[in-house]
Design a protein around this motif. Structure first.
Motif, short mmCIF file in Angstrom:
data_model
loop_
_atom_site.label_atom_id
_atom_site.label_comp_id
_atom_site.label_asym_id
_atom_site.label_seq_id
_atom_site.Cartn_x
_atom_site.Cartn_y
_atom_site.Cartn_z
N SER A 297 0.82 -1.21 0.00
CA SER A 297 0.00 0.00 0.00
C SER A 297 0.86 1.26 0.00
CB SER A 297 -0.93 0.01 1.22
OG SER A 297 -0.19 0.22 2.41
N GLN B 126 -12.56 5.28 -4.06
CA GLN B 126 -13.10 4.69 -2.83
C GLN B 126 -14.55 5.08 -2.62
OE1 GLN B 126 -10.85 5.74 0.62
NE2 GLN B 126 -11.63 4.06 1.84
N GLY C 255 -6.75 7.78 1.58
CA GLY C 255 -7.37 6.47 1.75
C GLY C 255 -6.36 5.37 2.02
N ASN C 256 -5.14 5.51 1.46
CA ASN C 256 -4.11 4.52 1.74
C ASN C 256 -3.79 4.46 3.23
OD1 ASN C 256 -2.87 5.82 -1.21
ND2 ASN C 256 -3.39 3.66 -1.07
N THR D 62 -5.68 5.60 5.84
CA THR D 62 -6.80 5.18 6.68
C THR D 62 -7.00 3.67 6.59
OG1 THR D 62 -8.35 5.68 4.88
CG2 THR D 62 -7.98 7.39 6.53
N GLN D 63 -6.86 3.10 5.39
CA GLN D 63 -7.01 1.65 5.26
C GLN D 63 -5.87 0.92 5.96
OE1 GLN D 63 -9.82 0.27 4.05
NE2 GLN D 63 -10.46 2.41 3.91
N ASP D 64 -4.67 1.48 5.91
CA ASP D 64 -3.55 0.89 6.65
C ASP D 64 -3.83 0.91 8.14
OD1 ASP D 64 -2.22 0.41 4.33
OD2 ASP D 64 -0.84 2.11 4.50
N TYR E 156 -6.80 0.86 9.64
CA TYR E 156 -7.79 -0.17 9.92
C TYR E 156 -7.15 -1.56 9.91
CZ TYR E 156 -11.49 3.31 9.25
OH TYR E 156 -12.29 4.40 9.38
N TRP F 293 -17.93 6.32 4.75
CA TRP F 293 -18.26 5.21 3.87
C TRP F 293 -19.18 5.68 2.74
CZ3 TRP F 293 -15.90 0.62 4.27
CH2 TRP F 293 -15.33 0.28 5.50
#
Length: 292
Positions: A148, A164, A180-181, A183-185, A187, A251
């Motif tokens: 990522s 996204q 987004g990279n 925030t997803q990392d 999570y 979301w």
């Protein structure tokens, strides 16, 4: 110059929810500007309370007190994680355009509790076996984090991807590093940390695992009830609190998708596919329980 004198002040701050908070200042030496000073303090406290009331959602008013009450009880925190996961499209706190999901806060508290116990010298005799079993999972997580970070930079602008949050069908955007990279990392790290910490904890609690399993199944039953409620709302137009279950601005909420004239069911999830994936897990766990 006005002579200083002792005063007794009592102010009530009225908030959006019509509750009030008394502020007492006892025997304070102030000058004649005391009214202006106190009023300024009242305004500031009122602004802070208004911000808090805007940040906390209806579900957050239920989950947050439970997290505070059970922050030193790991079994209850894991139960809250299972319950919170059933409301994946909701938020307990909304900060700008970001929402904190209901299962995220108890997960962070559980990880913090686990790390604190390690710092204080707690030991887990079966820890070596847990790490050995989870090592492939940990390596995959590390690989995902590295990819990522590197892939959006290696292929920046060369390929097109679905964004996204969909702004419209058929809209593709060039691949590039974005928030987004990260925030997803985040999570992924929290989910992986929860998996490792919970694995160490679960090998020590014995029969209490049945309590967690029952909580998971009850959460699945709750999702089914909410989904049927939404289906009834779509067909016979009864009341359904959409803003309560779908309150996370982070979301893309696809609760209005349809097949012909039939609106697809999302339940407390952001899209029908997420609901189906969750229920598949419930069905699989139920089948495992029946045959074992």
């Amino acid at each position: 110059m006005a002579q200083s004198h002792k005063v007794f002040l009592r102010y009530f701050l009225f908030t959006k929810s019509s509750s009030f908070f008394p502020i007492f200042l006892h025997h304070v030496s102030l000058n004649d500007n005391v009214t202006l000073i106190a009023r300024s303090l009242s305004d500031r406290f009122g602004t802070i309370i208004f911000w808090i009331s805007e940040m906390i959602t209806g579900l957050g008013a239920i989950i947050l007190p439970l997290c505070v009450f059970y922050w030193r009880t790991p079994l209850r925190l894991l139960q809250l994680v299972f319950i919170g996961a059933a409301f994946a499209a909701a938020a307990v706190l909304v900060i700008g355009n970001y929402g904190i999901s209901p299962g995220l806060l108890p997960a962070i508290l559980f990880i913090g509790y686990f790390l604190l116990r390690l710092i204080l010298g707690a030991s887990y005799p079966a820890g070596n076996g847990v790490l050995r079993v989870l090592m492939p999972f940990i390596l995959v997580v590390i690989g995902a984090l590295i990819s990522s970070l590197l892939m959006p930079r290696f292929f920046e602008g060369e390929i097109f991807v679905w964004p996204q949050k969909l702004s419209g069908f058929g809209v593709l955007t060039p691949l590039s590093p974005n928030a987004g990279n990260y925030t997803q990392d985040m999570y992924l790290i929290i989910n992986a940390g929860l998996t490792v910490a919970a694995s160490f904890y679960l090998v020590t609690i014995g029969r209490e695992m049945q309590t967690l399993f029952n909580t998971y199944l009850y959460a699945g039953l709750l999702v089914v009830v909410i989904s049927l409620w939404q289906f009834a709302a779509n067909t016979i137009h009864i009341w359904f609190p959409t803003s309560f279950f779908l309150s996370n601005p982070g979301w893309a909420l696809l609760s209005d998708e349809n097949i012909g004239s039939v609106i697809r069911i999302t339940g407390p999830f952001s899209e029908p596919a997420a609901l189906a994936g969750y229920l598949c897990g419930i069905i699989g766990a139920s089948g495992w329980m029946i045959f074992n």
